[in-house]
Design a protein around this motif. Sequence first.
Motif, short mmCIF file in Angstrom:
data_model
loop_
_atom_site.label_atom_id
_atom_site.label_comp_id
_atom_site.label_asym_id
_atom_site.label_seq_id
_atom_site.Cartn_x
_atom_site.Cartn_y
_atom_site.Cartn_z
N LEU A 73 2.24 1.67 -3.51
CA LEU A 73 1.22 2.18 -4.42
C LEU A 73 0.93 3.66 -4.16
O LEU A 73 0.79 4.45 -5.09
N LEU A 74 0.87 4.05 -2.91
CA LEU A 74 0.62 5.44 -2.55
C LEU A 74 1.74 6.35 -3.05
O LEU A 74 1.49 7.45 -3.55
N CYS A 109 10.01 5.29 -1.66
CA CYS A 109 8.91 5.12 -2.62
C CYS A 109 8.75 3.66 -3.05
O CYS A 109 7.69 3.26 -3.51
N GLY A 130 -0.45 6.26 -7.98
CA GLY A 130 -0.87 6.78 -6.69
C GLY A 130 -0.72 8.29 -6.61
O GLY A 130 -0.76 8.99 -7.62
N VAL A 131 -0.51 8.79 -5.41
CA VAL A 131 -0.34 10.23 -5.19
C VAL A 131 1.05 10.67 -5.62
O VAL A 131 1.21 11.69 -6.27
N ASN A 135 3.73 5.77 -5.62
CA ASN A 135 3.91 5.66 -7.07
C ASN A 135 3.35 6.89 -7.76
O ASN A 135 2.20 7.26 -7.55
N GLY A 191 0.82 -1.21 0.00
CA GLY A 191 0.00 0.00 0.00
C GLY A 191 0.85 1.26 0.00
O GLY A 191 0.52 2.23 -0.68
#
Length: 77
Positions: free
Chosen positions: A32-33, A62, A39-40, A35, A29
């Motif tokens: 992904l966040l 990251c 993501g963001v 990315n 998670g």
Amino acid sequence: MMIVKSFTLDNVEYMVCDSTKGYVPMVAGIELLANRRLGVGADRVMIFTGTKQEPSFCLYYCAGTQNVPAGRANLLV
């Protein structure tokens, strides 16, 4: 978990998240966040895990790997 602030310091983008209330993502998670395409997007993700009386942070790259121990440059943030 909610994103509290996003900022850049020395060309490194940090995302600060508060995990004291709600869901806390695992490594996938975080990856992904952070990315930028899916993501963001951020270079480092700092997750607040403490209290006002005793603050504590977890720092992730990251790629989702945790920065243990946090280096001097990251502690200055």
